[in-house]
Write an enzyme that holds these catalytic residues in place. Structure first.
Site, PDB file in Angstrom:
ATOM      1  N   ARG A   1       9.534   7.068   4.724  1.00  0.00           N
ATOM      2  CA  ARG A   1       9.548   8.159   5.077  1.00  0.00           C
ATOM      3  C   ARG A   1       9.953   8.515   6.334  1.00  0.00           C
ATOM      4  O   ARG A   1      10.547   9.522   6.569  1.00  0.00           O
ATOM      5  CB  ARG A   1       8.111   8.804   4.539  1.00  0.00           C
ATOM      6  CG  ARG A   1       7.699   8.684   3.113  1.00  0.00           C
ATOM      7  CD  ARG A   1       6.244   8.809   3.070  1.00  0.00           C
ATOM      8  NE  ARG A   1       5.760  10.152   3.322  1.00  0.00           N
ATOM      9  CZ  ARG A   1       4.385  10.223   3.529  1.00  0.00           C
ATOM     10  NH1 ARG A   1       3.605   9.488   3.402  1.00  0.00           N
ATOM     11  NH2 ARG A   1       3.915  11.586   4.044  1.00  0.00           N
TER      12      ARG A   1
ATOM     13  N   ASP B   1       1.285   5.422   0.176  1.00  0.00           N
ATOM     14  CA  ASP B   1       0.402   6.107   0.625  1.00  0.00           C
ATOM     15  C   ASP B   1       0.036   7.303  -0.449  1.00  0.00           C
ATOM     16  O   ASP B   1       0.769   7.333  -1.267  1.00  0.00           O
ATOM     17  CB  ASP B   1       1.172   6.831   1.825  1.00  0.00           C
ATOM     18  CG  ASP B   1       1.622   5.878   3.024  1.00  0.00           C
ATOM     19  OD1 ASP B   1       0.768   5.246   3.273  1.00  0.00           O
ATOM     20  OD2 ASP B   1       2.794   6.134   3.790  1.00  0.00           O
TER      21      ASP B   1
ATOM     22  N   ARG C   1       1.006  -1.124  -0.128  1.00  0.00           N
ATOM     23  CA  ARG C   1      -0.114   0.016  -0.020  1.00  0.00           C
ATOM     24  C   ARG C   1       0.923   1.258  -0.199  1.00  0.00           C
ATOM     25  O   ARG C   1       1.542   1.785   0.964  1.00  0.00           O
ATOM     26  CB  ARG C   1      -0.855   0.031   1.093  1.00  0.00           C
ATOM     27  CG  ARG C   1      -1.638  -1.440   1.401  1.00  0.00           C
ATOM     28  CD  ARG C   1      -2.424  -0.986   2.674  1.00  0.00           C
ATOM     29  NE  ARG C   1      -3.269  -2.236   3.049  1.00  0.00           N
ATOM     30  CZ  ARG C   1      -3.840  -2.249   4.123  1.00  0.00           C
ATOM     31  NH1 ARG C   1      -3.833  -1.288   5.126  1.00  0.00           N
ATOM     32  NH2 ARG C   1      -4.822  -3.414   4.398  1.00  0.00           N
TER      33      ARG C   1
ATOM     34  N   TYR D   1      12.645   0.650  -2.140  1.00  0.00           N
ATOM     35  CA  TYR D   1      12.177   1.965  -2.575  1.00  0.00           C
ATOM     36  C   TYR D   1      13.278   2.642  -2.604  1.00  0.00           C
ATOM     37  O   TYR D   1      14.401   2.642  -1.956  1.00  0.00           O
ATOM     38  CB  TYR D   1      11.415   2.189  -1.192  1.00  0.00           C
ATOM     39  CG  TYR D   1      10.076   1.770  -0.823  1.00  0.00           C
ATOM     40  CD1 TYR D   1       8.891   2.667  -1.491  1.00  0.00           C
ATOM     41  CD2 TYR D   1       9.691   0.615  -0.381  1.00  0.00           C
ATOM     42  CE1 TYR D   1       7.658   2.108  -1.232  1.00  0.00           C
ATOM     43  CE2 TYR D   1       8.281   0.186  -0.293  1.00  0.00           C
ATOM     44  CZ  TYR D   1       7.449   1.073  -0.661  1.00  0.00           C
ATOM     45  OH  TYR D   1       5.925   0.521  -0.443  1.00  0.00           O
TER      46      TYR D   1
END
Length: 247
Positions: free
Chosen positions: A193, A51, A49, A108
């Site tokens: 993040r 964001d 998922r 990522y």
């Protein structure tokens, strides 16, 4: 039959991957496109998922259909979908293959720029001086831990906050642009993040490497740094065992 669908998307105008009651999502748009072209209700399950505002240069999802999917479906989907979602390929897989649970790793990337640029809408501008050597020292310590509660969004439905990080490193791409790459078997919501935000505290000297380790060990989100903006974050790779594929 079950299929894996490989796609990329610009997350700017979406409320993340997952269907949301309060805004448009990538999953919702893809469900509608597949249902229309296959002429049956079709739902995709993503590998994760992302964001709101987060991008994917590679996302994988699976879907089931009673139709045999031919090589033209990616082309048809790309004509049907908006410009900010692109389908790359569709591959038949075993019936028990799962886009999320069968994945063995995810990667990522996060992009930092140190000065203003009109050509960098997908990077976070951070004008303060940063010590990237110290940030890499701190990032390397992530590989020594498995519980990343300190970097997880609070009140999620995750059963465990354990992840195995296998790579975490900053690299300089240009004199004013840096890239952070992180690979793990799984990620918690908001994890990357929050890690980047805390590493920036190390880079600007408000947190030592030892204190960075203490943040991890406290298992408390309030002890970590602020989450950086999602526009500079990209899901870039997902790996699966080759035996899942039927081709």
């Amino acid at each position: 039959m079950r299929y894996f669908i490989y796609l990329s998307y610009d997350g700017t105008r979406y409320h993340g991957w997952q269907i949301q009651p309060n805004g448009i999502s990538v999953q919702e748009v893809l469900n509608k496109a597949l249902s229309t072209l296959l002429r049956e209700p079709t739902e995709v399950t993503g590998a994760g998922r992302t964001d709101a505002g987060v991008n994917a240069s590679l996302m994988v999802a699976h879907f089931d259909t009673s139709h045999t999917v031919d090589g033209n479906l990616p082309y048809k989907l790309n004509k049907f979908l908006p410009q900010d979602i692109a389908i790359h390929s569709i591959r038949p897989v075993r019936d028990d293959a799962h886009a999320r649970f069968s994945a063995t790793s995810r990667t990522y990337k996060y992009y930092i720029i140190t000065e203003k640029s009109p050509f960098e809408p997908y990077a976070y501008r951070f004008p303060q001086p940063l010590d990237f050597n110290k940030m890499n020292e701190a990032a390397q310590t992530l590989l020594d831990y498995t519980d990343f509660t300190s970097f997880s969004k609070l009140h999620t439905d995750t059963k465990t906050n354990n992840c195995r990080i296998t790579h975490a490193r900053w690299e300089q791409l240009t004199p004013t642009k840096w890239q952070f790459t992180i690979t793990a078997d799984r990620f918690l919501r908001n994890m990357v993040r929050a890690i980047v935000g805390t590493l920036l505290d190390v880079g600007r000297g408000t947190l030592t490497i030892a204190q960075f380790q203490q943040v991890i060990e406290k298992k408390d989100r309030c002890s970590a740094g602020s989450s950086v903006p999602g526009n500079a974050l990209f899901l870039t790779d997902i790996t699966y065992p080759e035996e899942l594929f039927n081709e």
